[in-house]
Design a protein around this motif. Structure first.
Motif, mmCIF file in Angstrom:
data_model
loop_
_atom_site.group_PDB
_atom_site.id
_atom_site.type_symbol
_atom_site.label_atom_id
_atom_site.label_comp_id
_atom_site.label_asym_id
_atom_site.label_seq_id
_atom_site.Cartn_x
_atom_site.Cartn_y
_atom_site.Cartn_z
ATOM 1 N N THR A 86 0.812 -1.221 0.000
ATOM 2 C CA THR A 86 0.000 0.000 0.000
ATOM 3 C C THR A 86 0.847 1.273 0.000
ATOM 4 O O THR A 86 0.465 2.265 -0.609
ATOM 5 N N SER A 111 -10.272 -2.940 -2.104
ATOM 6 C CA SER A 111 -10.359 -1.717 -1.286
ATOM 7 C C SER A 111 -9.019 -1.304 -0.691
ATOM 8 O O SER A 111 -8.719 -0.113 -0.606
ATOM 9 N N VAL A 112 -8.208 -2.284 -0.272
ATOM 10 C CA VAL A 112 -6.969 -1.933 0.429
ATOM 11 C C VAL A 112 -6.022 -1.168 -0.502
ATOM 12 O O VAL A 112 -5.397 -0.184 -0.098
ATOM 13 N N ALA A 115 -7.560 2.407 -1.393
ATOM 14 C CA ALA A 115 -7.594 3.425 -0.327
ATOM 15 C C ALA A 115 -6.584 4.563 -0.539
ATOM 16 O O ALA A 115 -6.955 5.746 -0.435
ATOM 17 N N PRO A 116 -5.308 4.277 -0.859
ATOM 18 C CA PRO A 116 -4.376 5.401 -1.042
ATOM 19 C C PRO A 116 -4.781 6.308 -2.196
ATOM 20 O O PRO A 116 -4.548 7.519 -2.146
ATOM 21 N N VAL A 118 -7.767 7.117 -3.137
ATOM 22 C CA VAL A 118 -8.909 7.970 -2.799
ATOM 23 C C VAL A 118 -8.399 9.318 -2.278
ATOM 24 O O VAL A 118 -8.848 10.392 -2.700
ATOM 25 N N THR A 119 -7.427 9.259 -1.370
ATOM 26 C CA THR A 119 -6.879 10.490 -0.795
ATOM 27 C C THR A 119 -6.147 11.309 -1.846
ATOM 28 O O THR A 119 -6.302 12.527 -1.923
ATOM 29 N N GLY A 135 -15.178 -0.481 -0.687
ATOM 30 C CA GLY A 135 -15.249 0.029 0.686
ATOM 31 C C GLY A 135 -16.218 1.193 0.847
ATOM 32 O O GLY A 135 -16.137 2.179 0.112
ATOM 33 N N PHE A 138 -15.168 5.017 1.210
ATOM 34 C CA PHE A 138 -14.672 5.826 0.089
ATOM 35 C C PHE A 138 -15.727 6.815 -0.403
ATOM 36 O O PHE A 138 -15.398 7.832 -0.995
#
Lengths: 415, 306
Positions: A86, A111-112, A115-116, A118-119, A135, A138
């Protein structure tokens, strides 16, 4: 006077057209990540391979039609390998945005690894094409920079399972349900959703067993006996593929006869499960019916049979599994293509507007693409089915619920 | 010039200035931020392994605890991010205190027990029963505090603190005593060194910097799952980087991060298909020819390496 004005208008249009053509980029850069190794490789590689297949197909045709420039433009796929790491994924997403300056950003699978992105997408105000990161965290009203392409958001994915139990279950004699789930975002959220749907339905169904266990669990013998002690009429096991394999093997070892047994991955990674559990161990197991078993009507892109042919032609060695995840990758590609064909510019918010304009209208081999207001995928629901043996002793799907897509009746209780 | 001041001036200050200035000339800030995080973690491993000989396979437990300490402060108490980062560090120290009995183990037993402890913390945090507190396995989204620029600045400050600790250990009698404990705890004890206290202080200092790093990481990324911040990759990378450069020095772990993490990203950006091959060969070469790290190339010749 009119003549002069006409000449001026014609000159302006000519100049404008020239400027328009000059502004068109030589290629549309699509940036994405994939995991060639590590924990998420098995879901990431089929998705990524499908995206590559689409890029090759389109470039062979001269590119994709881009409305913003009113012409076909070739695609350049900029892809990095995050190796399921990640922190590496975060760096590489940033590389795609800040250094490669891609036109469209596509997340890795799951999702894992999403996740990075999304930000980062939000930080750079870049629209994120989320392939299979389901997820729930999100998708929020204050984040307009994301939409889920190809899997239903986790909070609604198990609706057909819960609906079958609450609508058809009481008639079949299902009164007591056991829920066993692995404590990770994907299966934990599905467990929450099943619980909520059952409770909200008001149906006379009692949840007699509800237990979360670590995702790394490999021995279910004690757990299976604990479940048996509660005498449930239906058991819902929500775990990743290795969990399903271990659980189903242990069910056989213990000799447990659950009247109804649901698992996720027999439907999503059927070949893998059949290889590791055996066809007999999967017989009568309830699972999600993947799109390749249903042949949805399409209004854009290849039909399932054509996609399978194209896949087999490109990936002849069979090392990358054709199935649920490859369909998800191709679905993402179709959304990208359709978005470019309706967006009037490559501006982030215009891309978002274009993606949302497809909601409810785009019908692909994965079903109907439909988004909620936060970008969560609410179409493309996977029906509930049951695995049976065909005349050659191999696994076949029987779609059970919803009734509109049913191809057979449930075998309940499991003999 | 005293050694301490010299080490600050030739290693710590230039590194901090470079890392502070780089975002204005290179736009992949997250890559730079990850460098800062790994500088901190590699030095954290250096504190506990380089100076005491305890190899913490579960070092990520402190990092993850710091990240969740940050998240809980922000989610439940609306705490300002800098305060939440400090609490992240404090949470890691508390966890370090709880795990202090592990120091009674030695060698591989300590490493394995530490790894098990980190997994236990992961499963505690990811437990659905604690959803109201940690959000369980469902992930954290901290949109309110999202501020990459400030988080990066916070990372630089924590790196400064970490380097300060390592420079102190390298030049103080305390650090010397720790190394004596590492070499032969019985003899050190006979010489009047309080072995238990020394080890505990180093252990907690190591936990503190990892917890602060976890806090600032959570501040920067803002959306994450337990699997993201408790990923064993953090431990593995930090240990490999520290060992590659050479532990019990100030510069070794920094060199390890610059070279290995630099190559890691270079390969990742250019030829990812050869990643495992190139990286694997590099690490094999290190183990075979430079078991004491790159700095041993200099120390073998009798050169002093800070």
């Amino acid at each position: 006077m009119i003549r002069k004005a006409s000449i001026a208008l014609a000159a302006a249009l000519t100049l404008g057209t020239q400027a328009f053509a000059a502004d068109a980029p030589a290629e549309i850069k699509i940036g994405t990540l994939y995991a060639s190794s590590g924990r998420y490789a098995s879901i990431s590689m089929p998705v990524h391979s499908a995206l590559k297949l689409w890029v090759e197909q389109k470039n062979a045709e001269g590119g994709v039609y881009v409305k913003a420039f009113d012409k076909k433009i070739p695609i350049k796929l900029v892809a990095y390998d995050d190796q399921s790491n990640t922190a590496t994924a975060a760096t590489l997403y940033n590389q795609l945005v800040t250094q490669d300056k891609v036109d469209m950003l596509v997340a890795d699978s799951g999702s894992v690894l999403t996740a990075p992105a999304v930000t980062i997408a939000r930080d750079h105000k870049m629209f994120l094409f989320d392939q299979t990161g389901t997820g729930a965290s999100f998708f929020s009203k204050d984040n307009p920079y994301i939409a889920l392409m190809a899997d239903p958001v986790s909070t609604i994915w198990p609706k057909p399972v819960a609906d079958f139990i609450t609508h058809d279950g009481p008639g079949l004699g299902i009164k007591k349900v056991a829920i066993l789930y692995s404590t990770n975002e994907f299966t934990g959220t599905q467990a929450n959703a099943v619980r909520k749907f059952i409770k909200d339905s008001g149906a006379p169904i009692e949840i007699v067993y509800d237990q979360g266990i670590p995702t790394e669990t490999t021995n279910y013998t004690v757990i299976i006996n604990n479940i048996l002690a509660k005498e449930p009429d239906a058991v819902i096991h929500l775990g990743y593929a290795p969990n399903d394999i271990a659980f189903l093997r242990n069910v056989q070892d213990v000799g447990a006869k659950f009247k109804m047994l649901f698992c996720i991955y027999p439907g999503l990674e059927t070949e893998l499960l059949e290889k590791n559990v055996g066809a007999k161990g999967l017989q009568h197991v309830f699972t999600y019916v993947p799109p390749q078993e249903l042949e949805y009507p399409v209004n854009f892109g290849m039909k399932m049979s054509d996609f399978k042919k194209a896949w087999d032609a490109k990936y002849k060695d069979g090392k990358i599994e054709f199935g649920f995840n490859s369909v998800a990758g191709y679905t993402t590609a179709l959304v990208l293509e359709k978005t470019l064909s309706v967006a009037t510019s490559l501006d982030r918010m215009e891309l978002r507007k274009a993606v949302f304009s497809l909601s409810g209208k785009l019908k692909t081999l994965d079903g109907t693409f439909a988004l909620d207001e936060m970008g969560g995928q609410i179409g493309e629901l996977t029906p509930l089915g049951q695995l049976e043996l065909n005349e050659h002793g191999h696994i076949k799907f029987v779609s059970i619920y919803p009734h509109e897509t049913a191809t057979g009746k449930p075998v309940y209780p499991r003999p | 010039m005293p050694d301490t001041l010299r080490h600050y001036l030739i290693i710590a200050v230039p590194l901090l200035i470079v890392m502070a200035v780089l975002p204005s000339v290179y736009s992949n800030h997250l890559l730079l931020f990850n460098f800062v995080i790994f500088f901190i973690l590699a030095q954290g491993v250096n504190i506990i392994y380089g100076f005491t000989g305890y190899l913490p396979f579960g070092y990520v437990g402190f990092f993850g605890a710091g990240a969740y300490g940050f998240a809980i402060m922000v989610m439940h108490l609306n705490a300002p991010a800098p305060l939440a980062v400090l609490v992240g560090g404090a949470v890691a120290v508390v966890l370090g205190l709880i795990l202090t009995p592990l120091l009674r183990l030695a060698g591989a037993y300590f490493s394995i027990a530490n790894l098990a402890a980190a997994l236990a913390v992961l499963h505690l945090v990811a437990n659905p029963a604690l959803e109201q507190i940690t959000k369980g396995p469902y992930g954290v989204a901290l949109n309110g505090t999202f501020n990459p620029t400030m988080a990066y600045a916070g990372g630089i400050l924590i790196l400064a603190l970490t380097l300060g600790i390592v420079v102190y250990l390298k030049n103080s009698s305390f650090g010397l005593a720790l190394q004596a404990v590492r070499e032969d705890s019985f003899s050190a004890s006979m010489s009047g060194v309080n072995v238990v206290k020394m080890r505990t202080v180093a252990w907690l200092a190591s936990a503190l910097v990892a917890g602060l790093a976890g806090g600032v990481f959570a501040w920067y990324v803002s959306v994450f799952y337990p699997d993201n911040v408790f990923s064993a990759d953090f431990s593995i990378f930090a240990i490999v980087f520290a060992l590659f450069g050479g532990v019990a020095t100030i510069s070794g772990p920094l060199i390890g991060v610059i070279i290995l993490y630099g190559i890691y990203n270079l390969i990742g950006f250019t030829t990812p298909q050869y990643f495992q091959l190139i990286y694997g060969l590099l690490i094999m070469a290190l183990v075979l020819f430079l078991p004491a790290g790159l700095v041993s190339l200099a120390t073998r010749r009798g050169w002093y390496v800070p």
